[in-house]
Design a protein around this motif. Structure first.
Motif, mmCIF file in Angstrom:
data_model
loop_
_atom_site.group_PDB
_atom_site.id
_atom_site.type_symbol
_atom_site.label_atom_id
_atom_site.label_comp_id
_atom_site.label_asym_id
_atom_site.label_seq_id
_atom_site.Cartn_x
_atom_site.Cartn_y
_atom_site.Cartn_z
ATOM 1 N N VAL A 106 -7.304 2.517 -1.779
ATOM 2 C CA VAL A 106 -5.905 2.316 -1.409
ATOM 3 C C VAL A 106 -5.191 1.763 -2.628
ATOM 4 N N PRO A 112 0.840 -1.216 0.000
ATOM 5 C CA PRO A 112 0.000 0.000 0.000
ATOM 6 C C PRO A 112 0.865 1.252 0.000
ATOM 7 N N GLU A 166 -1.478 0.562 -4.507
ATOM 8 C CA GLU A 166 -0.212 -0.069 -4.128
ATOM 9 C C GLU A 166 0.895 0.326 -5.095
#
Length: 905
Positions: free
Chosen positions: A405, A364, A407
């Motif tokens: 979120v 993340p 990554e």
């Protein structure tokens, strides 16, 4: 002829009959039961009449009769009565805003018998300029819509006329009351409510009640809102530094303040525009061109997990470009962003790139929150608790989870140093970075290495490494010092429900009992717990919803609006006092302890009040007829906290190679205070009592281990409260260095051969430390014998004078102790003073007795004090008189206090 009646006699009797009918008889009534007859008063009469004579003969026989005649008689009425009203007065009530066809009817009667004179032909309103009319039948109506606000009751005088134009004997009074239209609303609401600081809670609606116009209601819901967005960061809060507020709220240590108030020890925010309109609430403005670089080493470049970032932000509207709040990026070359907090399209985004690791896996890297608060142009408090891979966001104390979120790979290993910036991101123009946009050249005069500028206001930007903030601390940081409050009466506590919002600027009251609802509303109050609240207006609004049995809104209650006026608090005056000028020996400055700068410092805070004097005391002779009450100004001491005291050097900066300001850190920690220092001075920070600050400042010491060229040093002390809202006076201290004088150097001059003999004038020594002149610098060289004689005589005189001075000094010290004399302006400590006496000196100079007598006389006359040196004594002897009072330096020397109890001779 005799057979006819005399017309005169007949006329007389008929007249009497008709006069009685017309004048006294208006009708007939037949008495008796079940009589089938009715007596009617006739106003016209017709009858037959016949005349006859008395006849002939004694009994009147053979009378003669006339022919029969028909007689018609009409009775005419006289208008001798006036109309009389049936009632003594008339009353009616109307509702405002309505036009009536008929409000009421007045009626009058007339006692005349005839139709003409017994009928009422007209009525008239005698009172002029009233919005009413009356018709011939006595009906009154309004000519316009009436207003309760204009007139509560109208009083009219009405008269009547019969058809013979006779006016009523007495006019009648008619009262018409105007009833206000029943409008559902809050009654008894005072729009302006004054709040005096320091008085606790104040009831806002003590006499208020809800008017529902007798509608059968089933529930009431009212929302009371206190608008404080225009004050500080959304409401009245303590304006201490953010670091102090964290400590007051119970946060652990390790918090670093990135946007501190500019000071000598934290100068990286100097020049950044601030908002000074809210009683020194420290707010920084970023208009899309400003940014600052955080000094290296202030924050660890690799944040240890977990960590917390908190900030106050006001931003809006949203923009398509990224706007950086906080950014940590490479100083050169690659332009990589290690971590940053920024706004983009009304989203709050935290970028957190992981350090290099063995496993090159996606992790993340960006956490997105889509929030209305980001772009609503209002102040909000943001706290991010980072415990990778989890990030929790608190906005105004409420938790929000990221909606997205993303990554990314961890960063590659690099030895490039990083730069932490606020308000923009630091990056090289020539660099390449996938994480950032290509920086554009500034329009004019900007820093080409900054990009993604922020537009809005920031305050209280903090980073705390190693530990997360808990919910209790977060709520404390956000909670206002002002708000709404309510104490529910026991008898209605179960009937009404009350809910508050987190910062108590709004509350909702729900219930179904009007009486209980009114009681709760009457107990709602305003409270400001600040000792010195921000003055000004706080708007109030009450929004109400009422429902009936059909569960629909049957009564519409308009919003009630008013305001709370917080009055100007009595501002404190912080006063610093103590010894502002003293001298110490050079040895003390060079000792490990150093010299205490503020040994007798006193911190006092006072406020000035205006009070009304007793009227009796204001009445003076000759003015008894007109006593006036005057306002008297009084000062009284109050206790409150301080949050900063700063000691700065006046003149040259401190030279770290041989001088310093020192303070025991353990003493600071015991009182929860912190210290920062630089070559400009020393700053003590932290919210604490004036007493604790006083004790700490007593411990500040100045050290200098190279005092040969030092004569004096000057310092300035300033203390403040509420982040500079209230500032003390500038307390300045001057400390002088006393350099040791060794008289043996004078004796060595005996080896020098003089060209002529002349009385020797010893070079005077300025005890302030500014001028140190040796006697051997004289331009004339006398003979050795002369020098020996003069030196011996001088030292003998010096010893005698010292004895006399010691007696006088002891006597004067006793007198000063008894009289509690005032504190000397300069406090001398000459424990290190060394005087060497030539043991070969055995004779007395005849002038010594004369000098002793002169000194005793001067002592008795009080012309000189005992603060005098040996150099001054010799000079006095040779000049054969005391030093003139107006001579430069005389006053200063007289202020010096000598303690020669340690002298050996």
């Amino acid at each position: 002829p005799p057979q006819l009646l005399k017309p005169v006699a007949l006329h007389f009797h008929l007249r009497d009959f008709f006069l009685i009918c017309a004048s006294e008889i208006c009708g007939f009534r037949i008495h008796g039961q079940n009589v089938p007859f009715e007596a009617v008063l006739q106003k016209e009469h017709t009858f037959t009449i016949q005349a006859y004579d008395c006849g002939e003969g004694p009994d009147g026989a053979n009378m003669k009769k006339s022919h029969k005649a028909t007689v018609h008689i009409q009775v005419n009425d006289i208008n001798e009565y006036s109309p009389v009203f049936k009632e003594k007065s008339y009353k009616a009530t109307v509702i405002e805003g309505k036009k009536y066809d008929s409000i009421l009817k007045v009626e009058a009667v007339d006692a005349d018998c005839s139709f003409q004179f017994s009928q009422i032909c007209s009525y008239e309103i005698v009172t002029p300029d009233v919005p009413f009319t009356i018709d011939k039948d006595g009906f009154i109506k309004n000519t316009e819509k009436l207003s309760y606000g204009k007139e509560h009751m109208y009083k009219l005088t009405v008269t009547a006329y019969d058809c013979g134009k006779n006016r009523a004997s007495e006019d009648v009074l008619v009262k018409i009351s105007v009833k206000p239209t029943c409008k559902p609303s809050w009654k008894g609401f005072n729009k302006r409510i004054e709040y005096e600081p320091g008085t606790g809670s104040l009831a806002l609606f003590p006499s208020m009640h809800l008017e529902t116009c007798d509608e059968p209601i089933t529930s009431i819901r009212a929302t009371i809102e206190l608008e404080t967005n225009h004050i500080g960061k959304g409401c009245d809060r303590d304006t201490y530094s953010e670091k102090s507020l964290h400590k007051l709220c119970g946060a652990s240590s390790g918090t670093v303040e990135l946007l501190p108030a500019p000071s000598s020890s934290a100068n990286w925010t100097v020049g950044l525009p601030t908002d000074n309109g809210h009683d020194s609430d420290q707010v920084f403005e970023f208009n899309g061109t400003q940014s600052i670089k955080v000094p290296d080493g202030l924050v660890s470049t690799s944040l240890k997990e977990p960590f917390t970032v908190s900030v106050w932000m006001r931003h809006g509207p949203g923009a398509h470009e990224k706007e950086t709040i906080l950014c940590n990026s490479d100083k050169t070359e690659m332009n990589r962003h290690h971590y940053s907090l920024y706004v983009h399209n009304c989203r709050l985004i935290l970028l957190l790139r992981q350090d290099p690791s063995e496993a090159e896996n996606y992790k993340p890297a960006e956490f997105h929150w889509k929030l209305d608060q980001v772009c609503d142009k209002e102040w909000h408090h943001y706290v991010l608790n980072v415990e990778f891979p989890t990030v929790s966001l608190f906005v105004d104390g409420n938790t929000f989870e990221p909606f997205l979120v993303t990554e990314d790979y961890p960063l590659h290993a690099s030895k490039i140093e990083t730069q932490l910036t606020i308000g923009a991101c630091w990056q090289e123009i020539s660099g390449h970075d996938n994480d950032t946009e290509t920086p554009s050249e500034p329009a004019s005069g900007g820093n080409a290495r900054m990009a993604q500028f922020f537009r809005g206001n920031l305050a209280g930007l903090m980073i705390r490494s190693g530990k997360l903030e808990n919910k209790k601390v977060i709520d404390c940081l956000y909670t206002c010092k002002e708000g709404l409050d309510v104490q529910l009466p026991e008898e209605v506590a179960s009937a009404v429900k009350v809910d508050f919002n987190p910062n108590q600027s709004s509350l909702t009251v729900e219930g179904d009992d009007i009486d209980a609802f009114d009681k709760v509303m009457q107990h709602i109050s305003y409270l400001n717990s600040r000792q010195f609240p921000t003055p000004g207006i706080r708007h109030l609004r009450i929004s109400t919803t009422v429902k009936c049995f059909n569960e629909e809104t049957c009564v519409t209650v308009p919003d009630a609006e008013g305001y709370v006026m917080v009055l100007q608090p009595e501002e404190p005056k912080i006063s610093l006092s103590g010894i502002d000028h003293f001298a110490r020996s050079a040895a003390e400055f060079e000792s490990p302890e150093g010299v205490t700068l503020f040994p007798e410092l006193r911190i006092v805070s006072t406020i000035t009040r205006e009070v009304e004097a007793d009227p009796e005391t204001e009445v003076t002779e000759g003015n008894d007829d007109d006593p006036t009450v005057q306002e008297t100004v009084v000062s009284e001491e109050i206790m409150h906290n301080l949050d900063t005291c700063e000691v700065t050097v006046i003149g040259d900066e401190l030279d770290g190679e041989h001088e310093s300001l020192e303070l025991d850190v353990s003493q600071l920690q015991q009182r929860g205070l912190e210290m920062s220092s630089s070559n400009l001075g020393l700053v003590v920070t932290g919210v604490n009592t004036m007493s604790n600050y006083e004790q700490v400042l007593h411990l500040i010491r100045y050290k200098n281990w190279h005092t040969e060229a030092l004569f004096d040093r000057k310092f300035k002390l300033v203390c403040s409260e509420l982040n500079g809202r209230y500032i003390s006076n500038d307390f300045k201290v001057e400390v002088n260095v006393i350099h040791t004088v060794n008289p043996v150097e004078h004796a060595n001059n005996a080896m020098m051969q003089p060209n002529f003999i002349n009385p020797v004038h010893h070079a005077s020594v300025d005890l302030s430390g500014h001028n140190l002149v040796n006697a051997h610098q004289a331009s004339v060289v006398p003979s050795a014998a002369t020098i020996v004689i003069v030196v011996c005589v001088s030292f003998l005189v010096f010893m005698i004078i010292l004895g006399v001075f010691r007696i006088r000094a002891a006597h004067q010290r006793t007198m000063r102790d008894q009289e509690n004399g005032k504190e000397n302006e300069m406090d001398w400590d000459d424990s290190a003073l060394t005087i060497t006496v030539n043991p070969m000196e055995t004779y007395e100079d005849q002038h010594s007795s004369e000098e002793e007598e002169e000194e005793e006389e001067e002592s008795e006359e009080g012309e000189e004090e005992d603060d005098i040196t040996s150099a001054e004594s010799d000079s006095s002897e040779e000049d054969e008189g005391p030093e003139p009072e107006d001579q430069p330096g005389a006053n200063r020397q007289q202020q010096l206090e000598w303690d020669d109890s340690t002298l050996t001779y």
